[in-house]
Design an enzyme around this catalytic site. Structure first.
Site, PDB file in Angstrom:
ATOM      1  N   GLU A 137       1.881   2.688  -3.335  1.00 18.53           N
ATOM      2  CA  GLU A 137       0.692   3.413  -4.269  1.00 18.53           C
ATOM      3  C   GLU A 137       0.560   4.853  -3.480  1.00 18.53           C
ATOM      4  O   GLU A 137       0.471   5.623  -4.106  1.00 18.53           O
ATOM      5  CB  GLU A 137      -0.378   2.719  -4.212  1.00 18.53           C
ATOM      6  N   GLU A 138       0.784   4.693  -2.204  1.00 17.44           N
ATOM      7  CA  GLU A 138       0.604   6.111  -1.488  1.00 17.44           C
ATOM      8  C   GLU A 138       1.571   7.091  -1.656  1.00 17.44           C
ATOM      9  O   GLU A 138       1.444   8.401  -1.957  1.00 17.44           O
ATOM     10  CB  GLU A 138       0.565   5.608   0.110  1.00 17.44           C
ATOM     11  N   ARG A 139       3.068   6.393  -2.154  1.00 18.88           N
ATOM     12  CA  ARG A 139       4.056   7.462  -2.344  1.00 18.88           C
ATOM     13  C   ARG A 139       3.945   7.856  -3.683  1.00 18.88           C
ATOM     14  O   ARG A 139       4.377   9.127  -4.086  1.00 18.88           O
ATOM     15  CB  ARG A 139       5.408   6.704  -1.967  1.00 18.88           C
ATOM     16  N   ALA A 150       1.531  10.847  -3.692  1.00 15.48           N
ATOM     17  CA  ALA A 150       2.093  11.847  -3.115  1.00 15.48           C
ATOM     18  C   ALA A 150       2.777  12.652  -4.225  1.00 15.48           C
ATOM     19  O   ALA A 150       2.645  13.848  -4.202  1.00 15.48           O
ATOM     20  CB  ALA A 150       2.768  11.748  -2.129  1.00 15.48           C
ATOM     21  N   GLN A 172       0.815  -1.151  -0.118  1.00 16.01           N
ATOM     22  CA  GLN A 172      -0.129  -0.031  -0.171  1.00 16.01           C
ATOM     23  C   GLN A 172       1.167   1.202   0.074  1.00 16.01           C
ATOM     24  O   GLN A 172       0.235   2.119  -0.764  1.00 16.01           O
ATOM     25  CB  GLN A 172      -0.832   0.033   1.325  1.00 16.01           C
TER      26      GLN A 172
END
Length: 384
Positions: free
Chosen positions: A241-243, A246, A238
């Site tokens: 994808e978060e990075r 961002a 996860q």
């Protein structure tokens, strides 16, 4: 990365959504210290914007991750980072593991409503003593019959006061720290849960961030996402994808700040000429725009590796590192050219200056990103 007509159509839809449903209300939400996520997410759900890469069986569009980054780029245009961050928590932090590994029942009960905009989600990883050090978290979920009984606290939780459920990372055994954690869906109206008032933050003022306390909170074991004790690995997935989200969401936001600064320095005159005519000003703006374009290329390269099924951790970590640092360069550099107006609280450059400082801390600090990069370079010291 080759963009299609479908990418362009999505970009246009999100662009218009920002113009019509976000920017006109940002100042009001900043003043009130909260954005109405249920109402806003429902509008987004109706447009199919909360499940772009999620399975069609649960209301998603089933598209590859490149479409989600097009979405992230455009949503990041908003005049304030709070709401794009809250949206990113829903789409790229709380739901990816559920979409990949959750049972059909769990996805119908929690993923489908999140995609439709009927539920707001949050992610529960950070704790007062464990932020970037995910392995050090202390929250436990012990087995009692067919239930988990959860105790502990989660800190700095975005969407906390409005969320309907949390994707919780907790220790479910006494094994090694990388092999004793599980991801569990926990409805936030469950007895034993207490949520603090919104925390008073430096920036992201329209985002409700809180601390969540768990005191013998009991949930069915069927709320487990995937396999027990595999949560650390799923959370690391996860994080990638978060990075990327961002980094992508920074691109259009930084470009908007640069463009606004260009317009301001054209209008503002000192010593008989526009401020932008000074070489130090237009050279700096050109330098910043060059850096944004370099970050864009890096981000989309990471996305392509992710789509191709390769390990994008290395490039995603570099993109996350560079996006947080470049935001600081852009906002600090541009604010300088606004003079006294740049120091006003409601100035969009000043707001971005405050909002984006968190990006080198949250989602893995700069130091954590450098550690990951060093490991991939095989120069990180081995533990004795």
């Amino acid at each position: 990365m080759q963009f299609t007509e479908e990418h362009d159509a999505l970009r246009k839809t999100v662009h218009e959504f920002v113009n019509q449903e976000m920017d006109p209300f940002i100042d009001e939400w900043e003043h009130e210290g909260i954005a109405p996520l249920h109402a806003l997410f429902k509008k987004m759900g109706n447009l199919g914007l909360l499940g772009i890469q999620k399975p069609e069986a649960y209301g998603g569009s089933g598209l590859d991750y490149s479409y989600n980054l097009v979405f992230a780029e455009e949503i990041g245009r908003a005049y304030g980072g709070s709401v794009p961050m809250a949206i990113g928590v829903q789409t790229d932090m709380a739901t990816p593991a559920l979409a990949r590994f959750g049972s059909d029942e769990l996805k119908r009960d929690f993923l489908a409503p999140a995609i439709a905009g009927d539920m707001v989600a949050c992610i529960g990883v950070s704790e007062p003593g464990a932020g970037s050090d995910v392995a050090g978290l202390k929250t436990t979920a012990r087995t009692e019959g067919d239930d988990y009984v959860i105790n502990g606290t989660k800190m700095w939780i975005t969407n906390a006061t409005q969320a309907d459920w949390i994707c919780l990372l907790a220790n479910t055994s006494d094994g090694q720290v990388h092999a004793n954690k599980s991801l569990i869906v926990v409805p936030l109206n469950t007895p034993g849960i207490t949520i603090s008032k919104p925390l008073n933050k430096l920036g992201m003022r329209a985002s409700d961030t809180g601390q969540i306390f768990f005191d013998d909170v009991r949930v069915p074991k069927r709320f487990l996402i995937g396999e027990e004790n595999k949560g650390f690995t799923m959370q690391m997935m996860q994080f990638q994808e978060e990075r990327m989200y961002a980094a992508a969401s920074a691109l259009k936001g930084m470009e908007r700040i640069i463009t606004d600064t260009i317009e301001w320095t054209k209008e503002r005159h000192t010593f008989g000429q526009p401020v932008i005519n000074n070489q130090t000003v237009h050279f700096m703006l050109a330098e910043l725009q060059s850096e944004v374009e370099a970050l864009r290329a890096l981000t989309w390269q990471a996305c392509q590796e992710h789509i191709d099924g390769k390990d994008a951790t290395y490039l995603a970590s570099i993109a996350k590192l560079k996006s947080g640092r470049l935001w600081r360069q852009v906002t600090d550099g541009c604010l300088q050219y606004w003079g006294g107006m740049g120091f006003m609280w409601d100035n969009p450059v000043a707001r971005a200056y405050r909002d984006t400082r968190i990006l080198s801390i949250a989602g893995g600090s700069d130091e954590m990103m450098l550690g990951i990069i060093a490991k991939y370079m095989d120069i990180f010291p081995k533990r004795r």
